[in-house]
Design an enzyme around this catalytic site. Sequence first.
Site, PDB file in Angstrom:
ATOM      1  N   LYS A 157       0.903   4.134  -2.787  1.00 36.37           N
ATOM      2  CA  LYS A 157       0.549   5.518  -2.452  1.00 36.37           C
ATOM      3  C   LYS A 157       1.721   6.470  -2.721  1.00 36.37           C
ATOM      4  O   LYS A 157       1.508   7.624  -3.118  1.00 36.37           O
ATOM      5  CB  LYS A 157       0.102   5.610  -0.991  1.00 36.37           C
ATOM      6  N   TYR A 208       0.843  -1.215   0.000  1.00 38.30           N
ATOM      7  CA  TYR A 208       0.000   0.000   0.000  1.00 38.30           C
ATOM      8  C   TYR A 208       0.872   1.257   0.000  1.00 38.30           C
ATOM      9  O   TYR A 208       0.611   2.209  -0.748  1.00 38.30           O
ATOM     10  CB  TYR A 208      -0.893  -0.057   1.239  1.00 38.30           C
TER      11      TYR A 208
HETATM   12  N1  LIG Z   1      -9.623   6.452   5.761  1.00 35.67           N
HETATM   13  C1  LIG Z   1      -8.383   6.877   5.962  1.00 35.67           C
HETATM   14  O1  LIG Z   1      -7.982   7.233   7.088  1.00 35.67           O
HETATM   15  C2  LIG Z   1      -7.415   6.937   4.813  1.00 35.67           C
HETATM   16  C3  LIG Z   1      -6.087   7.283   5.094  1.00 35.67           C
HETATM   17  C4  LIG Z   1      -5.212   7.426   4.037  1.00 35.67           C
HETATM   18  C5  LIG Z   1      -5.644   7.220   2.737  1.00 35.67           C
HETATM   19  N2  LIG Z   1      -6.927   6.834   2.513  1.00 35.67           N
HETATM   20  C6  LIG Z   1      -7.338   6.620   1.132  1.00 35.67           C
HETATM   21  O2  LIG Z   1      -8.573   7.266   0.919  1.00 35.67           O
HETATM   22  C7  LIG Z   1      -9.310   6.571  -0.093  1.00 35.67           C
HETATM   23  C8  LIG Z   1     -10.702   6.263   0.425  1.00 35.67           C
HETATM   24  O3  LIG Z   1     -10.570   5.459   1.579  1.00 35.67           O
HETATM   25  P1  LIG Z   1     -11.779   5.140   2.575  1.00 35.67           P
HETATM   26  O4  LIG Z   1     -11.187   5.151   3.913  1.00 35.67           O
HETATM   27  O5  LIG Z   1     -12.934   5.966   2.254  1.00 35.67           O
HETATM   28  O6  LIG Z   1     -12.029   3.605   2.144  1.00 35.67           O
HETATM   29  P2  LIG Z   1     -13.367   2.743   2.180  1.00 35.67           P
HETATM   30  O7  LIG Z   1     -12.904   1.329   2.205  1.00 35.67           O
HETATM   31  O8  LIG Z   1     -14.229   3.229   3.258  1.00 35.67           O
HETATM   32  O9  LIG Z   1     -14.021   3.067   0.770  1.00 35.67           O
HETATM   33  C9  LIG Z   1     -13.355   2.716  -0.415  1.00 35.67           C
HETATM   34  C10 LIG Z   1     -14.351   2.564  -1.535  1.00 35.67           C
HETATM   35  O10 LIG Z   1     -13.625   2.171  -2.710  1.00 35.67           O
HETATM   36  C11 LIG Z   1     -14.385   1.182  -3.375  1.00 35.67           C
HETATM   37  N3  LIG Z   1     -13.521   0.356  -4.228  1.00 35.67           N
HETATM   38  C12 LIG Z   1     -12.704  -0.669  -3.844  1.00 35.67           C
HETATM   39  N4  LIG Z   1     -12.108  -1.184  -4.917  1.00 35.67           N
HETATM   40  C13 LIG Z   1     -12.537  -0.476  -5.988  1.00 35.67           C
HETATM   41  C14 LIG Z   1     -12.270  -0.545  -7.368  1.00 35.67           C
HETATM   42  N5  LIG Z   1     -11.450  -1.487  -7.901  1.00 35.67           N
HETATM   43  N6  LIG Z   1     -12.870   0.351  -8.189  1.00 35.67           N
HETATM   44  C15 LIG Z   1     -13.714   1.270  -7.689  1.00 35.67           C
HETATM   45  N7  LIG Z   1     -14.032   1.363  -6.394  1.00 35.67           N
HETATM   46  C16 LIG Z   1     -13.440   0.496  -5.544  1.00 35.67           C
HETATM   47  C17 LIG Z   1     -15.071   0.398  -2.286  1.00 35.67           C
HETATM   48  O11 LIG Z   1     -16.212  -0.303  -2.773  1.00 35.67           O
HETATM   49  C18 LIG Z   1     -15.415   1.491  -1.284  1.00 35.67           C
HETATM   50  O12 LIG Z   1     -16.711   2.028  -1.510  1.00 35.67           O
HETATM   51  C19 LIG Z   1      -8.486   5.345  -0.444  1.00 35.67           C
HETATM   52  O13 LIG Z   1      -7.702   5.608  -1.583  1.00 35.67           O
HETATM   53  C20 LIG Z   1      -7.588   5.174   0.763  1.00 35.67           C
HETATM   54  O14 LIG Z   1      -6.419   4.466   0.457  1.00 35.67           O
HETATM   55  C21 LIG Z   1      -7.825   6.679   3.521  1.00 35.67           C
END
Ligand SMILES: NC(=O)c1ccc[n+]([C@@H]2O[C@H](COP(=O)([O-])OP(=O)(O)OC[C@H]3O[C@@H](n4cnc5c(N)ncnc54)[C@H](O)[C@@H]3O)[C@@H](O)[C@H]2O)c1
Length: 252
Positions: free
Chosen positions: A163, A159
Amino acid sequence: MRTYFDLAGRSALVTGAGAGIGAAVSEALAAAGASVLVTDISGDAAAAVAERINTAGGKADSAALDVSDREAAEAAAAQAAALTEGNLHIVVNNAGVTSPAMFPKLTDETFRVTFDIHVMGTFHVTQAALPHIPTDGTGRVINVTSSAGITGTLGQVNYSAAKAGLIGFTKSLARELAPKNIMVNALAPLAATPMTETIRTNEKFAANMMNRIPLKRWAEADEVAGAFVFLASDAASYITGQVLPVDGGMVM
Ligand SMILES: NC(=O)c1ccc[n+]([C@@H]2O[C@H](COP(=O)([O-])OP(=O)(O)OC[C@H]3O[C@@H](n4cnc5c(N)ncnc54)[C@H](O)[C@@H]3O)[C@@H](O)[C@H]2O)c1
């Protein structure tokens, strides 16, 4: 008087928007006036978010989009552009998954899937969107990276590598698209979402995470969404190639 945060007349495509940050960003962009194509690998989840936006008086449509599918990305980009007479102003590459394991246990499969969704997915969607992005200074590509890609994190070499890859992607594309007046930035969020449930609730991880967050709390997804609106707006018309952490001070 100059206004900064009005997105009326602009269209947006948000990936992975059926839950978590993507859903909150879709709602925030719509609240600022944008017409939003809510997409997710789960078409039903995307449709539910779009319905919520429309019920609240915003403008949204939805599509099933697995970002690892180039053809589906092209169809979604055209659908988003059709929301506002052929232009797609704002692309938010948010879809993501985690597949944590300590390094000796990481498999080719989980490494590849992580790259396919984060890096290849961002590549597909952005390349599909580009012909539709206007060159009048309103075009934005916002990639979602992570503190993991900046500082590294235990059990997430796959990951973190993906990223960090997105940060290089963002900076190179920002240089390529600057002559076209299209801004390309990345945002590194931290929020309470389904993705972070284990590290927020599991005893082994939760205290350690809290120690790393100077503000000593998790944001809800709608709290980080405002920074996406900022990068999408005219307030960010002179910002490109940057990585903005929105994480309670974790990365500074
Ligand atoms: N939540 C955090 O604290 C955090 C921290 C750093 C980075 N991020 C990044 O933020 C983004 C959103 O994260 P989140 O926490 O909302 O995650 P989440 O798991 O709550 O939501 C992710 C969404 O992406 C969808 N998804 C998964 N695979 C997919 C694909 N192949 N094509 C299209 N959609 C797909 C899922 O169905 C889900 O609805 C991600 O890129 C994650 O890496 C999140």
